[in-house]
Design a protein around this motif. Structure first.
Motif, PDB file in Angstrom:
ATOM      1  N   ILE A   1       0.862  -1.176   0.000  1.00  0.00           N
ATOM      2  CA  ILE A   1       0.000   0.000   0.000  1.00  0.00           C
ATOM      3  C   ILE A   1       0.900   1.229   0.000  1.00  0.00           C
ATOM      4  O   ILE A   1       1.782   1.361   0.840  1.00  0.00           O
TER       5      ILE A   1
ATOM      6  N   GLY B   1      -4.718   4.864   2.821  1.00  0.00           N
ATOM      7  CA  GLY B   1      -4.219   3.491   2.754  1.00  0.00           C
ATOM      8  C   GLY B   1      -4.542   2.678   3.994  1.00  0.00           C
ATOM      9  O   GLY B   1      -4.675   1.458   3.925  1.00  0.00           O
TER      10      GLY B   1
ATOM     11  N   ASP C   1      -1.132  -0.967  -4.334  1.00  0.00           N
ATOM     12  CA  ASP C   1      -2.360  -0.207  -4.113  1.00  0.00           C
ATOM     13  C   ASP C   1      -1.962   1.248  -3.914  1.00  0.00           C
ATOM     14  O   ASP C   1      -1.352   1.607  -2.906  1.00  0.00           O
TER      15      ASP C   1
END
Length: 98
Positions: A6, A12, A67
């Motif tokens: 992340i 996040g 991500d």
């Protein structure tokens, strides 16, 4: 099982909770944030490591998915870099600002 990094520990942290709810499918391996103090509690809750260098995430062969949880104006470049590194990418909208 997919290992996730992340990028950005602000929003996040919410994404981390989502991955934690699916332990058979995802494992958060790394939280990457320039503010490592902000990233540390998120990472500790998941047994993940903290890094400040996005390049370290991109070269980590253990990371399958990146991500992107950065401010919108940083989305495009971060996504392109991750894709060029052979990673799958998750990115919230907007992908680009114009």
């Amino acid at each position: 099982m997919h290992d996730v990094a992340i990028i950005g520990a602000g929003i996040g942290a919410e994404h981390a909770r989502g991955y934690a709810a699916l332990p058979g499918s995802f494992r958060v391996r790394t939280i990457c944030d320039l503010d490592t103090a902000r990233a540390r509690p998120v990472a500790e809750a998941l047994g993940a490591t903290v890094v400040a260098d996005y390049g370290a995430v991109l070269t980590d062969p253990g990371v399958d998915i990146v991500d992107i949880c950065l401010p919108p104006h940083l989305h495009f470049d971060a996504c392109v870099q991750a894709l060029e590194a052979g990673k799958h990418v998750v990115c919230e909208k907007p992908l680009v600002t114009s």
